[in-house]
Design a protein around this motif. Structure first.
Motif: not given
Length: 437
Positions: A256, A296, A319, A323, A326-327, A351, A354-355, A357
């Motif tokens: 993240l 987020t 998640y 992540m 998406s990253i 992103l 799923f951040g 998480n």
């Protein structure tokens, strides 16, 4: 046709235990602190370029893009080391209570963020950010511990999701302030805004009641009052879950922070490439940060119901996969498109979702440890990953300097989530279990 018993069970499930005034006040105090914590953390990412462009020449270095990138990575690594040292707040909270120590963490990060506005060299800024990091890192652990213990059992899971939205509301707030105050008055004014959490710390200290669970633990176990809670989380009972939780949080932090911290710089580069001037590019970075934050917040709110339905481990796996994808796509693909600004920002929203998480850890960590060591375990597990994050950040800075590009080094951090997926099965599944005493 539903029976009378079925209807009674459904009615019971639909009716949540009401929150009393102390629980509501305590939550908003913790949430506000966590919001301002997030704002403080992200202020640095937003003002990184202008601050270092001014301070590097005063420190004897040329303000080239490469030097700005390298100095930014070093200063952020120092910030993460300070954040890592924040595990000291956990034993203090288990010894003296949640609310007083929570207020102390907020006070610490606010004071040193404000002092960053007075920095005349890169090294002064680095010292202030290091000390602010010590305070910032403790806030999440103590706020998460407080909400888990103070809220009723049937509400605390969703309370974890609500609490975690605060950090990303802070991202949004930082972006809004940068769009207005930062764009008008400069980076020093942004750091001065960080003094505001002092008010929150005073409110937390004066108005929030200590949790009943901590007070009962103090009464029931007076003989363990002077025992080392840090030593206890590594005894035979807790050693495995402490190590596993620390590894999973390390993965989340690496991923993240690699994505979020460098996101404004990436957007500025893409916006400049698209023909925007420096002023409009900076504002586009603020807009992108706001969209990342909204994504987020939605991810944080979606997580607790999912964790209750499919369990903690499967939810974290979903998640982590999101992540990683998406990253990799944002920084490894969209960043290099001829017209990559729009797809990059669109992927930032994904992103961001799923951040969320991190909301799982606010829910899951308190379930794995008893009251007398809960704050220590939470603080240790959330802090240790920052040391590794600092090392990774040094590596990213070196790669950016060597490769002369931002995208690929950040995209590579997606590999961390693959490691996390391999570790998840080792963690305990606590779905359906009450918070241990």
């Amino acid at each position: 046709m539903p029976t009378t018993v079925d209807r009674e069970v459904s009615a019971t499930r639909a009716t949540k235990t009401p929150l009393n005034r102390s629980q509501i006040t305590g939550f908003w105090g913790a949430w506000a602190g966590w919001t301002l914590d997030g704002m403080d953390s992200f202020i640095y990412a937003l003002v990184l370029a202008p601050a270092l462009t001014e301070l590097l020449p005063r420190s004897g270095y040329e303000a080239t893009p490469a030097n700005v990138g390298l100095a930014g990575s070093i200063l952020f690594a120092l910030f993460l080391v300070g954040w890592g040292l924040s595990f000291i707040w956990g034993p203090l909270a288990d010894r003296f209570g949640r609310t007083k120590v929570l207020a102390a963490t907020i006070f610490t990060f606010a004071i040193f963020t404000g002092l960053a506005a007075t920095a005349h060299t890169v090294w002064e800024l680095g010292i202030y950010r290091f000390l602010a990091g010590v305070g910032i890192g403790g806030e999440w652990a103590l706020a998460g511990t407080y909400v888990a213990e103070a809220w009723p059992e049937d509400r605390r899971k969703m309370g974890a999701g609500y609490l975690q939205t605060g950090y990303y509301a802070g991202f949004f707030l930082a972006a809004a302030l940068n769009y207005t105050i930062g764009a008008t008055f400069g980076w020093r004014a942004m750091f001065l805004v960080g003094l505001f959490p002092v008010v929150v710390s005073i409110m937390v200290l004066l108005r929030v009641k200590e949790t009943d669970k901590w007070e009962r633990a103090e009464t029931v176990h007076p003989h363990v009052r002077h025992e080392s809670s840090l030593k206890t989380i590594f005894n035979a009972q807790y050693r495995k879950r402490t190590i596993v939780a620390a590894v999973l949080l390390t993965v989340a932090i690496i991923g993240l922070w690699a994505g979020a911290v460098y996101e404004p710089s990436a957007v500025v580069q893409l916006a400049t490439k698209a023909g925007m001037d420096k002023h409009d590019a900076a504002r586009m970075a603020s807009i992108a940060t706001g969209l990342l934050s909204i994504g987020t917040i939605i991810g944080c709110l979606a997580l607790p119901p999912m964790a209750e339905k499919i369990g903690r481990r499967k939810t974290l796996a979903v998640y982590f996969v999101g992540m990683a994808a998406s990253i990799a796509l944002a920084f490894g693909w969209a960043f290099y498109l001829p017209n990559g600004l729009v797809p990059f920002i669109a992927l930032l929203v994904v992103l961001g979702f799923f951040g969320g998480n991190f909301a799982l850890f606010s829910l899951w960590l308190p379930e794995q440890f008893e009251t007398r060591v809960r704050a220590t375990a939470f603080a240790f597990c959330t802090s240790i990953g920052r040391f590794f994050g600092a090392i990774v950040n040094f590596g990213i800075g070196a790669m950016v300097l060597h490769m002369k590009t931002l995208g690929v080094p950040i995209a590579i951090t997606a590999v961390a989530f693959l490691i996390g997926l391999a570790v998840i099965p080792l963690a305990p599944e606590t779905k359906g279990q009450e918070l241990p005493n």
